[in-house]
Design a protein around this motif. Structure first.
Motif, PDB file in Angstrom:
ATOM      1  N   THR A  35       1.013  -1.235   0.156  1.00 27.40           N
ATOM      2  CA  THR A  35      -0.084   0.025  -0.351  1.00 27.40           C
ATOM      3  C   THR A  35       1.111   0.959   0.170  1.00 27.40           C
ATOM      4  OG1 THR A  35      -0.247   0.184   2.166  1.00 27.40           O
ATOM      5  CG2 THR A  35      -1.313  -1.347   1.332  1.00 27.40           C
ATOM      6  N   GLU A  36      -0.117   2.638  -0.267  1.00 28.61           N
ATOM      7  CA  GLU A  36       0.777   3.313   0.157  1.00 28.61           C
ATOM      8  C   GLU A  36       1.542   3.996   1.315  1.00 28.61           C
ATOM      9  OE1 GLU A  36      -1.844   6.908  -1.730  1.00 28.61           O
ATOM     10  OE2 GLU A  36      -0.705   5.975  -3.205  1.00 28.61           O
ATOM     11  N   LEU A  37       0.912   2.957   2.321  1.00 32.34           N
ATOM     12  CA  LEU A  37       1.292   3.451   4.161  1.00 32.34           C
ATOM     13  C   LEU A  37       2.571   3.571   4.660  1.00 32.34           C
ATOM     14  CD1 LEU A  37      -2.200   2.399   5.055  1.00 32.34           C
ATOM     15  CD2 LEU A  37      -1.854   4.650   4.449  1.00 32.34           C
ATOM     16  N   GLN A  38       3.131   3.315   5.537  1.00 29.56           N
ATOM     17  CA  GLN A  38       4.291   3.151   5.737  1.00 29.56           C
ATOM     18  C   GLN A  38       3.882   3.202   7.297  1.00 29.56           C
ATOM     19  OE1 GLN A  38       7.360   2.598   4.391  1.00 29.56           O
ATOM     20  NE2 GLN A  38       7.778   1.839   6.439  1.00 29.56           N
ATOM     21  N   PRO A  39       4.553   2.436   8.088  1.00 33.92           N
ATOM     22  CA  PRO A  39       4.693   2.611   9.954  1.00 33.92           C
ATOM     23  C   PRO A  39       5.883   2.904  10.230  1.00 33.92           C
ATOM     24  CG  PRO A  39       5.008  -0.127   8.712  1.00 33.92           C
ATOM     25  CD  PRO A  39       4.967   0.678   7.503  1.00 33.92           C
ATOM     26  N   VAL A  40       5.440   3.709  10.910  1.00 33.87           N
ATOM     27  CA  VAL A  40       6.511   4.785  12.274  1.00 33.87           C
ATOM     28  C   VAL A  40       6.456   4.266  13.588  1.00 33.87           C
ATOM     29  CG1 VAL A  40       7.285   6.715  12.770  1.00 33.87           C
ATOM     30  CG2 VAL A  40       5.823   6.469  10.503  1.00 33.87           C
ATOM     31  N   VAL A  41       7.544   3.481  14.838  1.00 33.05           N
ATOM     32  CA  VAL A  41       7.393   2.595  15.831  1.00 33.05           C
ATOM     33  C   VAL A  41       7.560   4.004  16.347  1.00 33.05           C
ATOM     34  CG1 VAL A  41       7.663   1.240  16.785  1.00 33.05           C
ATOM     35  CG2 VAL A  41       7.672   0.684  14.324  1.00 33.05           C
ATOM     36  N   GLY A  42       6.699   3.143  17.655  1.00 27.86           N
ATOM     37  CA  GLY A  42       6.835   4.245  19.080  1.00 27.86           C
ATOM     38  C   GLY A  42       7.056   3.266  20.573  1.00 27.86           C
ATOM     39  N   VAL A  43       7.464   3.309  21.316  1.00 25.34           N
ATOM     40  CA  VAL A  43       7.607   2.293  22.058  1.00 25.34           C
ATOM     41  C   VAL A  43       7.591   2.768  23.383  1.00 25.34           C
ATOM     42  CG1 VAL A  43       9.759   0.617  23.073  1.00 25.34           C
ATOM     43  CG2 VAL A  43       9.226   1.178  21.459  1.00 25.34           C
ATOM     44  N   THR A  44       6.347   2.182  24.377  1.00 25.73           N
ATOM     45  CA  THR A  44       6.427   2.982  26.109  1.00 25.73           C
ATOM     46  C   THR A  44       6.956   2.354  26.906  1.00 25.73           C
ATOM     47  OG1 THR A  44       4.498   1.665  25.973  1.00 25.73           O
ATOM     48  CG2 THR A  44       3.824   3.580  24.375  1.00 25.73           C
ATOM     49  N   ASP A  45       7.620   1.367  26.743  1.00 25.02           N
ATOM     50  CA  ASP A  45       8.082   0.812  27.514  1.00 25.02           C
ATOM     51  C   ASP A  45       7.124   0.282  29.028  1.00 25.02           C
ATOM     52  OD1 ASP A  45      11.006   0.771  26.768  1.00 25.02           O
ATOM     53  OD2 ASP A  45      11.041   3.332  27.752  1.00 25.02           O
ATOM     54  N   TYR A  46       5.824  -0.173  28.704  1.00 21.82           N
ATOM     55  CA  TYR A  46       4.458  -0.246  29.607  1.00 21.82           C
ATOM     56  C   TYR A  46       4.246   1.016  30.198  1.00 21.82           C
ATOM     57  CZ  TYR A  46       5.003  -5.402  27.639  1.00 21.82           C
ATOM     58  OH  TYR A  46       4.676  -5.767  27.441  1.00 21.82           O
ATOM     59  N   LEU A  47       4.223   1.750  30.095  1.00 19.58           N
ATOM     60  CA  LEU A  47       4.503   3.409  31.035  1.00 19.58           C
ATOM     61  C   LEU A  47       3.768   4.482  30.370  1.00 19.58           C
ATOM     62  CD1 LEU A  47       8.572   4.385  32.149  1.00 19.58           C
ATOM     63  CD2 LEU A  47       7.257   3.046  32.911  1.00 19.58           C
ATOM     64  N   PRO A  48       2.855   4.125  30.785  1.00 20.20           N
ATOM     65  CA  PRO A  48       1.332   5.447  30.841  1.00 20.20           C
ATOM     66  C   PRO A  48       1.979   6.726  30.509  1.00 20.20           C
ATOM     67  CG  PRO A  48       0.392   4.195  32.361  1.00 20.20           C
ATOM     68  CD  PRO A  48       2.314   3.780  32.500  1.00 20.20           C
ATOM     69  N   GLU A  49       2.540   7.173  31.071  1.00 21.88           N
ATOM     70  CA  GLU A  49       3.210   8.438  30.685  1.00 21.88           C
ATOM     71  C   GLU A  49       3.860   8.906  29.406  1.00 21.88           C
ATOM     72  OE1 GLU A  49       5.957   7.127  34.135  1.00 21.88           O
ATOM     73  OE2 GLU A  49       3.646   6.789  33.557  1.00 21.88           O
ATOM     74  N   LYS A  50       4.852   7.783  29.006  1.00 20.06           N
ATOM     75  CA  LYS A  50       5.401   7.392  28.238  1.00 20.06           C
ATOM     76  C   LYS A  50       4.342   7.911  26.742  1.00 20.06           C
ATOM     77  CE  LYS A  50       9.736   6.136  25.983  1.00 20.06           C
ATOM     78  NZ  LYS A  50      11.224   5.007  26.219  1.00 20.06           N
ATOM     79  N   GLU A  51       3.215   6.625  26.761  1.00 21.04           N
ATOM     80  CA  GLU A  51       2.498   6.082  26.139  1.00 21.04           C
ATOM     81  C   GLU A  51       1.636   7.726  25.713  1.00 21.04           C
ATOM     82  OE1 GLU A  51      -0.492   2.934  25.329  1.00 21.04           O
ATOM     83  OE2 GLU A  51      -1.651   4.160  26.509  1.00 21.04           O
ATOM     84  N   GLU A  52       1.209   8.284  26.155  1.00 18.46           N
ATOM     85  CA  GLU A  52       0.903   9.528  26.321  1.00 18.46           C
ATOM     86  C   GLU A  52       1.769  10.614  25.619  1.00 18.46           C
ATOM     87  OE1 GLU A  52      -0.579  11.744  29.585  1.00 18.46           O
ATOM     88  OE2 GLU A  52      -1.428  10.312  30.915  1.00 18.46           O
ATOM     89  N   LYS A  53       3.024  10.777  26.038  1.00 27.13           N
ATOM     90  CA  LYS A  53       4.183  11.278  25.379  1.00 27.13           C
ATOM     91  C   LYS A  53       4.302  11.262  23.488  1.00 27.13           C
ATOM     92  CE  LYS A  53       8.780  13.219  25.504  1.00 27.13           C
ATOM     93  NZ  LYS A  53       9.961  13.654  25.891  1.00 27.13           N
ATOM     94  N   VAL A  54       4.477   9.646  23.398  1.00 23.19           N
ATOM     95  CA  VAL A  54       4.223   9.296  22.123  1.00 23.19           C
ATOM     96  C   VAL A  54       3.451   9.509  21.210  1.00 23.19           C
ATOM     97  CG1 VAL A  54       4.966   7.358  20.849  1.00 23.19           C
ATOM     98  CG2 VAL A  54       6.410   7.341  23.064  1.00 23.19           C
ATOM     99  N   LEU A  55       2.316   8.787  21.967  1.00 22.54           N
ATOM    100  CA  LEU A  55       0.972   9.094  21.696  1.00 22.54           C
ATOM    101  C   LEU A  55       0.924  10.751  20.962  1.00 22.54           C
ATOM    102  CD1 LEU A  55      -1.915   7.833  20.208  1.00 22.54           C
ATOM    103  CD2 LEU A  55      -2.805   8.229  22.585  1.00 22.54           C
ATOM    104  N   PHE A  56       0.715  11.666  21.334  1.00 24.75           N
ATOM    105  CA  PHE A  56       0.669  12.829  21.466  1.00 24.75           C
ATOM    106  C   PHE A  56       1.340  13.016  19.964  1.00 24.75           C
ATOM    107  CE2 PHE A  56       2.076  17.714  21.644  1.00 24.75           C
ATOM    108  CZ  PHE A  56       0.927  18.171  22.131  1.00 24.75           C
ATOM    109  N   GLU A  57       3.135  13.265  20.728  1.00 24.30           N
ATOM    110  CA  GLU A  57       3.837  13.575  18.968  1.00 24.30           C
ATOM    111  C   GLU A  57       3.111  13.008  18.092  1.00 24.30           C
ATOM    112  OE1 GLU A  57       6.693  15.112  18.987  1.00 24.30           O
ATOM    113  OE2 GLU A  57       5.748  16.556  20.889  1.00 24.30           O
ATOM    114  N   MET A  58       3.677  11.063  17.893  1.00 20.14           N
ATOM    115  CA  MET A  58       3.114  11.583  16.514  1.00 20.14           C
ATOM    116  C   MET A  58       1.240  11.364  15.882  1.00 20.14           C
ATOM    117  SD  MET A  58       3.732   6.990  16.795  1.00 20.14           S
ATOM    118  CE  MET A  58       5.252   6.373  16.723  1.00 20.14           C
ATOM    119  N   LEU A  59       0.210  11.949  17.188  1.00 19.85           N
ATOM    120  CA  LEU A  59      -0.539  12.372  15.916  1.00 19.85           C
ATOM    121  C   LEU A  59      -0.858  14.002  15.610  1.00 19.85           C
ATOM    122  CD1 LEU A  59      -3.715  10.554  19.100  1.00 19.85           C
ATOM    123  CD2 LEU A  59      -2.420  10.427  16.390  1.00 19.85           C
TER     124      LEU A  59
END
Length: 342
Positions: free
Chosen positions: A95-119
């Motif tokens: 497809t034309e789509l390309q995955p970009v990966v973020g890692v959270t280390d199972y930490l909710p606060e890091k998931e928030e940060k990664v999600l914020f930047e990606m979105l």
């Protein structure tokens, strides 16, 4: 019935929620200009509560999206998620789509940060591990206005679509086989549950099934850190010193299970006659062990493939498809460490 797309949040929404002007909101979110600390905090709190994420695509591109898929996973340090990523890439490469990966280390606060930047870069979709998220992360996912696929787990309520296995069912299935094989003095070793919801759910399914058969866990040990062979050796030695009459050890993953197996074989202990073992994940890397560890296939590659297919369908059909719940069937491999009932 199709699900109407959510309206993306705007500066006006944050302005109304915080009681300040759109210009002030813009200054705060861009970290520009002279804004009082109290006002800045009020704006940041409102944006977080709403799940607002600024759009970093400037000018004429501001209303469009990039052909990127945000893939957010807890770890690259074990053998589980690279195979999931392989499944995702396998589907998206056509497809034309390309995955970009973020890692959270199972930490909710890091998931928030990664999600914020990606979105903030306005991807065309999100694939994110697990169904449990912080309130801020949940708000961002709900307001993203793009397809979201939560992976690895189906035991819960999804934001949009989900693909995975039932971990409670996986724990129940393993417990049933252990009981059928005649084991009764059972020990459990696994990760610290508050950070690993899927391991917790397997443990819940496992212990509830044992309880129905009148069996209680005889010993248990939880640990933090990587799932290394050395950790499995250490935990197994400690548990058997503490509770020497155990006849079965259930590990939350294959890597610590393999360490336990190697320790027991070095001690000359009969596996599975004197003590049986089982892990979880079906890690192929461990196929060269002196004995094959009993385990359960977590359908990792297929989860990645199915999640990517959900995103690809949304992309092709313009986001008009309904949310999907795809539950895959884990399978037990008895190996050489769990007596198979005739």
């Amino acid at each position: 019935m199709t699900v109407p797309p959510r309206r993306p949040l705007t500066l006006r929404d944050v302005s109304e929620a915080s009681g300040v002007s759109e210009m002030t909101v813009s200054r705060v979110l861009r970290n520009k200009g002279d804004v009082s600390a109290a006002t800045r905090q009020r704006v940041q709190d409102a944006a977080k509560r709403l799940g607002y994420v600024p759009n970093k695509i400037a000018g004429a591109l501001a209303s469009s999206r990039v052909n990127l898929i945000a893939v957010i996973i807890p770890s690259l340090g074990n053998m589980v998620f690279p195979e999931v990523l392989a499944g995702i890439s396998e589907i998206l490469e056509d497809t034309e789509l390309q995955p970009v990966v973020g890692v959270t280390d199972y930490l909710p606060e890091k998931e928030e940060k990664v999600l914020f930047e990606m979105l903030s870069w306005r991807p065309s979709g999100v694939i994110i591990a697990g169904l449990e998220h912080s309130e801020a992360a949940m708000a961002m996912l709900q307001q993203a206005g793009i397809p979201v696929v939560e992976i690895m787990d189906v035991d819960g309520v999804a934001v949009d679509s989900c693909v995975g296995i039932s971990h409670r069912r996986a724990g129940r299935m393993m417990a049933e086989k252990i009981i059928d094989a005649g084991y009764r003095r059972i020990g459990f070793m696994g990760t610290k549950m508050p950070l690993d919801h899927r391991a917790r759910k397997r443990f819940e399914g496992f212990t509830r099934t044992l309880a129905k058969a009148g069996i209680e866990i005889a010993d248990q040990q939880f640990y933090s850190g990587g799932s290394a062979l050395a950790k499995g050796r250490e935990l197994t030695a400690t548990m058997l010193e503490r509770t020497p009459d155990l006849d079965f050890l259930y590990y939350s993953n294959d890597m610590i299970g393999a360490g336990g197996l190697l320790y027991l074989l070095e001690q000359g202990i009969d596996v599975p006659g004197q003590i049986g073992l089982a892990g979880f994940n079906g890690v192929e890397l461990l196929d060269g062990l002196p004995k094959q560890l009993a385990t359960m296939d977590a359908c990792r590659r297929e989860i990645g493939q199915q999640a990517a297919q959900v995103i690809a369908r949304h992309y092709v059909e313009g986001g008009s498809t309904e949310p999907e719940r795809i539950e895959l069937e884990p399978k037990i491999a008895f190996g050489d460490t769990l007596i198979r009932k005739a």
